[in-house]
Structures are given as structure tokens and as C-alpha cells.
Design an enzyme around this catalytic site. Structure first.
Site, short mmCIF file in Angstrom:
data_model
loop_
_atom_site.label_atom_id
_atom_site.label_comp_id
_atom_site.label_asym_id
_atom_site.label_seq_id
_atom_site.Cartn_x
_atom_site.Cartn_y
_atom_site.Cartn_z
N GLY A 48 0.86 -1.21 0.00
CA GLY A 48 0.01 0.01 0.00
C GLY A 48 0.87 1.23 0.15
O GLY A 48 0.67 2.06 -0.64
N ASP A 49 1.86 1.23 0.81
CA ASP A 49 2.82 2.35 0.91
C ASP A 49 3.47 2.47 -0.61
O ASP A 49 3.57 3.68 -0.79
CB ASP A 49 3.95 2.17 1.87
CG ASP A 49 3.54 1.96 3.50
OD1 ASP A 49 2.40 2.23 3.80
OD2 ASP A 49 4.11 1.10 4.12
N ALA A 50 3.97 1.62 -1.26
CA ALA A 50 4.57 1.33 -2.68
C ALA A 50 3.59 2.01 -3.76
O ALA A 50 4.02 2.70 -4.60
CB ALA A 50 5.12 0.26 -3.03
#
Length: 341
Positions: free
Chosen positions: A295-297
Site C-alpha cells: 500500500g505504501d509503495a
């Protein structure tokens, strides 16, 4: 276009400690797969246990820092991104500084004398992960650091701001300062729902920041929790994304766009009263190493195109590309150069 310092992230820097564990380990510490929590007293022994019993990998992490590192990697423009957060004056803090600088991010850490650098245990079972964050020094960030001329200069230089919802637990005052600056100067302010517990237990702080958000990111679980907390009585991700996008705004310069990921299912984007679906890049299960930081990526990839003023379609495509790269590796890591085009 001048890209130096165009994107500023602010959040909880954590040294990620990733290890493949077993279900017994999860059960021992009452952890759930595919969940994110802050460590309580009962979880503290697990950090020693995981480093002594399992083969661990360290990464400069924390949700916002991961996204900023990925955006910097995708941009490949030195100094395009900056990051603010709090670490301890210890060896883990030195490790964090080293990795962040190697990633090309302009970091302005507050260094706290009283607490150790924050850590996050990433307990991997199969392709699922359970994250347990022990904020420590990350929890000590104060808005006084942000107001120092050398740090506020980063705020003034940036045109885009990204803060994960986790920072609402630490310094809502700092969030408000940046949010108000963005609204007053026609800049783009973005946040992430980040975790169900943020939507549940930090509802008031989240609601205070929401009118300033030009982009809201999240996943389907967080979106449904947000809906339940606000009494919307709908489980439809599309409907929830639309309702979030239509929440009143503090500034009329930018419309709000909601971007919700759903794992292997299409990304939902609510924009201007309409909902669009964008397919993700599907991988065979054997190619998925772990889903930490996916999700961060995604957000990092998305931001790398947004700051270049690319269309939303390109932003989502870049987000999916970055997430696809990261889930084929251990932790939120990536090769030296992206091959996105």
C-alpha cells in the site's frame, strides 16, 4: 519544472524488522494476519524474540517514509523529496539516516535524547503480514521542530504533502500547520486512512484534518471501517469512496479525489462525482514474496506521477507498478532503477 523539494512527507520513521514467522508466534502475541497495530506492553518482548529466533531484515520504514522512498526511486531526480519525523540518538537512528540518504531523500529528523528509535516488527506468514509498531522516539515529534526555519523552509518549498494517518496519533498540530499552509497557498495536501484503528480511535483528529485533504488514500478494510464509524451503513467501497470525496473542503482550489486499493481487485477512484475502476497487475501466488509495504509503495508510485502533473490514470498505473515490484521482494525494497514507462 523545478522538482527539488517538490514532495514533502511527514510521519513516524520506524526501522522495519521483517521476518518470516509461524502461526504459533502470531498466536502467542495475539496478532492477526494482514493487520497493523501499535505495540502494547504485552507485545514488547516480541522484538527480542524475533531478532534472536528468526532471520531478520532491516529497512528504513514507517508508512510515510516508505511512500516517500518509493516516490524518490520512481522519480530518479536527486532531492525531489523531503521527509520529517523523529528518531532516537542511537545505532538504529544512524542506520535509518544512512538508508534514507542512500535512497536520495532529504531527511530532516528530529533526534530525541530520551527515547530509542522506533521499530516495526513485520511478522510474515505466507504472503500475509502482521505489523506491530513500537513508536518510541517517533511518538516524541513536536510541532516546535517543524516551526524551526530550516524545517519550515521544506514546507514552503514543497507543492505536494503526504502524511499517513498514523501521524494523527503523534502530532495532529503539525498536520494542521501543514494542512492550513497547503490550503492557503493552493498546494496539494494528502493523507491516508492507514489502519482501521485510526478511523475508530482517532476519529476526531481525522475529521479535523479531512476538510484539508485533496487526496485520500486507503484500502477496502479501512474504507469500510470509516463508513461504519460514521454510521453510513454501507459496505460498498465505491459508495464509501464517493462519500469521502464529497466531504466538505476547507479550500475550493482542488476537488477531493479518493483512491482505495483492494489487494488483487481493481483500484477504486472517486473523482468529480464519478467512480472509476483500474485493474491491478496480477501475479501468480508463487511470485508474491510478501505484501509488506504494498500500500505504501502504491502511494509512492502514484505520487511520483502526480508531482509531474500526469493524469490520474498514469498515477494509478505507476502505483500498481510500484506495488507489484515491492510484493515480489522482502520488505518495502526495490531494485536500483525502475523500468516504468
Amino acid at each position: 519544472m523545478e522538482y527539488e523539494g517538490i514532495l514533502l512527507g511527514m510521519g513516524n520513521p520506524l526501522l522495519d524488522i521483517s521476518a518470516v514467522v509461524d502461526h504459533d508466534f502470531l498466536n502467542k502475541y495475539n496478532l492477526k494476519s494482514n493487520d497493523q497495530i501499535n505495540a502494547e506492553e504485552k507485545h514488547l518482548p516480541m522484538y527480542d524474540e524475533i531478532t534472536s529466533k528468526y532471520n531478520v531484515q532491516y529497512t528504513a520504514g514507517g508508512a510515510t517514509q516508505n511512500s516517500i522512498r518509493v516516490a524518490q526511486w520512481m522519480l530518479q531526480i536527486p532531492g525531489a523529496t523531503s521527509y520529517i519525523g523523529c528518531i532516537g540518538k542511537d545505532k538504529f537512528g544512524e542506520e535509518m539516516k544512512k538508508h534514507s540518504k542512500l535512497a536520495g531523500v532529504n531527511v530532516h529528523y528530529c533526534e530525541d535524547d530520551s527515547a530509542p528509535t522506533g521499530t516495526c516488527a513485520a511478522c510474515i506468514v505466507g504472503a500475509e503480514r502482521s505489523l506491530v509498531a513500537n513508536l518510541s522516539a517517533a511518538n516524541c515529534y513536536k510541532s516546535e521542530h517543524l516551526k524551526r526555519p530550516e524545517n519550515w523552509a521544506l514546507v514552503e518549498k514543497a507543492k505536494y504533502y503526504y502524511i499517513a494517518g498514523f501521524f494523527l496519533t503523534v502530532s495532529p498540530e503539525s498536520i494542521q500547520l501543514v494542512a492550513e499552509h497547503a490550503a492557503a497557498n493552493n498546494k496539494v495536501f494528502m493523507m491516508n486512512l492507514s489502519a482501521p484503528f485510526i478511523c475508530e480511535f482517532f476519529k476526531d483528529a481525522q475529521v479535523k484534518a479531512l476538510p484539508y485533504m485533496d487526496f485520500v488514500f486507503g484500502n477496502e478494510t479501512e474504507a469500510r471501517t470509516f463508513s461504519r464509524v460514521h454510521g453510513w451503513e454501507t459496505e460498498s467501497v465505491e459508495e464509501i469512496a464517493l462519500k469521502i470525496s464529497q466531504w466538505p473542503k476547507a479550500s475550493g482550489t482542488h476537488k477531493r479525489i479518493t483512491v482505495i486499493t483492494q489487494g488483487a481487485d481493481p483500484v477504486v477512484v472517486a473523482d468529480d462525482g464519478k467512480v472509476k475502476h483500474f485493474p491491478v497487475i496480477l501475479l501468480p501466488k508463487e511470485k508474491i514474496i510478501d505484501t509488506i509495504g504494498a500500500g505504501d509503495a502504491f502511494v509512492g508510485g502514484f505520487l511520483s506521477q502526480l508531482v509531474q502533473e500526469k493524469p490520474i490514470e498514469d498515477c494509478v498505473r505507476a502505483g500498481c507498478y510500484a506495488a507489484n515490484v515491492v510484493i515480489q521482494r522482502s520488505g518495502c525494497t526495490f531494485p536500483d532503477n525502475p523500468d516504468f514507462c
